[in-house]
Design a protein around this motif. Structure first.
Motif, PDB file in Angstrom:
ATOM      1  N   ALA A  79      -2.874 -11.585  -7.453  1.00  0.00           N
ATOM      2  CA  ALA A  79      -3.810 -11.132  -6.733  1.00  0.00           C
ATOM      3  C   ALA A  79      -3.328 -10.174  -5.719  1.00  0.00           C
ATOM      4  O   ALA A  79      -4.067  -9.442  -5.037  1.00  0.00           O
ATOM      5  N   ALA A  80      -2.291 -10.628  -5.213  1.00  0.00           N
ATOM      6  CA  ALA A  80      -1.529  -9.996  -3.888  1.00  0.00           C
ATOM      7  C   ALA A  80      -1.019  -8.572  -4.144  1.00  0.00           C
ATOM      8  O   ALA A  80      -0.672  -7.578  -3.331  1.00  0.00           O
ATOM      9  N   GLY A  81      -0.853  -8.319  -5.476  1.00  0.00           N
ATOM     10  CA  GLY A  81      -0.334  -6.885  -5.970  1.00  0.00           C
ATOM     11  C   GLY A  81       0.877  -6.665  -6.196  1.00  0.00           C
ATOM     12  O   GLY A  81       1.634  -7.665  -5.828  1.00  0.00           O
ATOM     13  N   VAL A  82       1.059  -5.300  -6.572  1.00  0.00           N
ATOM     14  CA  VAL A  82       2.426  -4.920  -6.514  1.00  0.00           C
ATOM     15  C   VAL A  82       2.778  -3.846  -5.602  1.00  0.00           C
ATOM     16  O   VAL A  82       1.988  -3.041  -5.221  1.00  0.00           O
ATOM     17  N   VAL A  83       3.997  -3.516  -5.170  1.00  0.00           N
ATOM     18  CA  VAL A  83       4.055  -2.311  -4.391  1.00  0.00           C
ATOM     19  C   VAL A  83       5.662  -1.680  -5.127  1.00  0.00           C
ATOM     20  O   VAL A  83       6.497  -2.689  -5.512  1.00  0.00           O
ATOM     21  N   ALA A  84       5.595  -0.321  -5.048  1.00  0.00           N
ATOM     22  CA  ALA A  84       6.838   0.124  -5.513  1.00  0.00           C
ATOM     23  C   ALA A  84       7.242   1.462  -4.815  1.00  0.00           C
ATOM     24  O   ALA A  84       6.380   2.131  -4.205  1.00  0.00           O
ATOM     25  N   CYS A  85       8.302   2.141  -5.182  1.00  0.00           N
ATOM     26  CA  CYS A  85       8.501   3.331  -4.595  1.00  0.00           C
ATOM     27  C   CYS A  85       9.279   4.328  -5.899  1.00  0.00           C
ATOM     28  O   CYS A  85       9.911   3.813  -6.716  1.00  0.00           O
ATOM     29  N   SER A  86       8.606   5.670  -5.776  1.00  0.00           N
ATOM     30  CA  SER A  86       9.051   6.427  -6.890  1.00  0.00           C
ATOM     31  C   SER A  86       8.760   7.792  -6.483  1.00  0.00           C
ATOM     32  O   SER A  86       7.833   7.955  -5.820  1.00  0.00           O
ATOM     33  N   SER A  87       9.492   8.753  -7.022  1.00  0.00           N
ATOM     34  CA  SER A  87       8.812  10.049  -7.146  1.00  0.00           C
ATOM     35  C   SER A  87       7.960  10.714  -7.879  1.00  0.00           C
ATOM     36  O   SER A  87       7.368  11.678  -8.110  1.00  0.00           O
ATOM     37  N   GLY A  88       7.557   9.596  -8.794  1.00  0.00           N
ATOM     38  CA  GLY A  88       6.511   9.835  -9.698  1.00  0.00           C
ATOM     39  C   GLY A  88       6.375   9.108 -11.079  1.00  0.00           C
ATOM     40  O   GLY A  88       5.056   8.677 -11.359  1.00  0.00           O
ATOM     41  N   ILE A 141       5.771  -3.082   3.332  1.00  0.00           N
ATOM     42  CA  ILE A 141       4.222  -3.285   2.926  1.00  0.00           C
ATOM     43  C   ILE A 141       4.143  -4.609   1.929  1.00  0.00           C
ATOM     44  O   ILE A 141       3.148  -5.390   2.083  1.00  0.00           O
ATOM     45  N   ALA A 142       5.194  -5.041   1.273  1.00  0.00           N
ATOM     46  CA  ALA A 142       5.231  -6.215   0.524  1.00  0.00           C
ATOM     47  C   ALA A 142       5.227  -7.437   1.540  1.00  0.00           C
ATOM     48  O   ALA A 142       4.570  -8.380   1.334  1.00  0.00           O
ATOM     49  N   ALA A 143       5.912  -7.121   2.481  1.00  0.00           N
ATOM     50  CA  ALA A 143       6.053  -8.394   3.489  1.00  0.00           C
ATOM     51  C   ALA A 143       4.744  -8.722   4.173  1.00  0.00           C
ATOM     52  O   ALA A 143       4.358  -9.711   4.550  1.00  0.00           O
ATOM     53  N   ARG A 144       4.060  -7.559   4.539  1.00  0.00           N
ATOM     54  CA  ARG A 144       2.638  -7.685   5.314  1.00  0.00           C
ATOM     55  C   ARG A 144       1.563  -8.138   4.275  1.00  0.00           C
ATOM     56  O   ARG A 144       0.665  -9.003   4.572  1.00  0.00           O
ATOM     57  N   THR A 145       1.645  -7.549   2.902  1.00  0.00           N
ATOM     58  CA  THR A 145       0.442  -8.036   2.160  1.00  0.00           C
ATOM     59  C   THR A 145       0.567  -9.236   1.210  1.00  0.00           C
ATOM     60  O   THR A 145      -0.138  -9.665   0.461  1.00  0.00           O
ATOM     61  N   GLY A 146       2.080  -9.771   1.076  1.00  0.00           N
ATOM     62  CA  GLY A 146       2.318 -10.603  -0.028  1.00  0.00           C
ATOM     63  C   GLY A 146       2.731  -9.970  -1.433  1.00  0.00           C
ATOM     64  O   GLY A 146       2.742 -10.664  -2.407  1.00  0.00           O
ATOM     65  N   ALA A 147       2.564  -8.666  -1.647  1.00  0.00           N
ATOM     66  CA  ALA A 147       2.572  -8.009  -2.795  1.00  0.00           C
ATOM     67  C   ALA A 147       4.215  -8.201  -3.455  1.00  0.00           C
ATOM     68  O   ALA A 147       5.033  -8.482  -2.756  1.00  0.00           O
TER      69      ALA A 147
END
Length: 327
Positions: A68-77, A134-140
């Protein structure tokens, strides 16, 4: 997910993703030199690149109570789109940190899969720092684009399919050429082939100026690129090999191959004209290595992975114009 994946992990990934990922074709290609090779068409994969495999495998491994906390990623696309689509299927929110200069089609498609996109400047900002904040703030859950064992295992399913499809033809590949940035794809493929076809050489292929993996393999240590941008191969501009992937690479990879941007664009045009396939420059560098004669093909079975097909119209037009028959 910090330890290198095993062959059993790749097999488990294949079981997790088989209902959602496409088993992409292995197609024969007659080269201008007269040699015969094969291309593994991950440009036909869901979301247009191999990245969906690793993303769906890794997201499927997140415990239900943490989703439910979701996921976060970094990417050029391409990882962006893979994570966004995998999250959509699994009912998870996704936030993707993307460079401001990412191809517009990749940003648009990432949003289209339902993810929130946060843009950053690749020359002045650290994408992983932004994503981790973002992950630290949201729990993602942060899902790294290449330095994650679950992601690498998912990409390794391509190696399973190459070995199985070659075996059905009564063939053993002498070499497999893999478009390489941080190394998650090549590490996964090498892990699978080390078990199923240990005599097969696996080579990284990178654009000139962004050949950190080839240089790192030669030096025996992880080296960085001098530049953070400037190649048409936007998908292959990670500036240092991943720690997990390099631990696999030092044991299982053959020397790396480097191609120019013009050679990559020529491969994009060849794929469009001769193979009727749409491939982006970064997804075409393995084919470029074949077409430019940088890998021996005579009397050998060589497979090039077409890793992605998410190319802007303008870039495709540039490739076709650069290699126009009457040019």
């Amino acid at each position: 997910m910090t330890a290198a994946p095993s062959f059993a992990d790749v097999r488990a990934a294949a079981d997790r993703i088989h209902a959602e990922a496409v088993r992409t074709p292995l197609l024969p290609v007659t080269l201008p030199s007269g040699g015969l090779a094969f291309v593994k068409c991950e440009n036909l994969q869901r979301t247009g690149s191999f990245k969906f495999r690793g993303a769906f495998n890794r997201l499927s491994m997140i415990p239900p109570e943490a989703r439910a906390a979701g996921v976060v990623a970094c990417s050029s696309g391409n990882h962006a789109q893979g994570v966004a689509e995998a999250a959509r299927i699994l009912g998870m929110p996704a936030t993707i940190v993307m460079p401001k200069d990412a191809p517009a089609t990749k940003v648009r498609r990432t949003r289209g899969f339902g993810a929130e996109v946060v843009l950053y400047d690749r020359h002045t900002e650290d994408r992983e720092a932004i994503a981790n904040a973002i992950a630290a703030r949201t729990g993602a859950t942060f899902v790294h684009p290449f330095d994650d064992a679950g992601v690498i295992a998912g990409q390794g399913t391509i190696g399973l399919e190459i070995a199985e499809d070659c075996a059905q033809r009564g063939l053993k590949p002498d070499a497999v050429l893999v478009c390489t940035s941080g190394g998650g794809l090549v590490a996964g493929i090498a892990t699978a082939l080390a078990e199923l076809s240990p005599e097969t050489a696996v080579h990284t292929v990178e654009p000139a100026g962004f050949d950190d993996y080839a240089r790192s393999l030669a030096a025996g240590e992880r080296l960085r690129n001098a530049s953070l941008g400037g190649s048409v191969c936007d998908a292959l501009m990670s500036n240092v090999p991943g720690a997990i992937s390099f631990s696999v690479g030092t044991r299982r990879l053959s020397p790396g191959v480097v191609v120019t941007d013009d050679e990559a664009l020529a491969a994009v045009a060849f794929a469009a004209r001769e193979l009727k396939l749409v491939v982006e420059p970064g997804g075409a560098v393995a084919l470029a290595a074949l077409l430019s004669g940088k890998v021996e093909t005579a009397g050998r079975i060589v497979v090039a992975v077409l890793s992605g097909g998410n190319v802007d119209d303008a870039m495709l037009a540039r490739a076709l114009a650069l290699t126009a028959p009457d040019a």
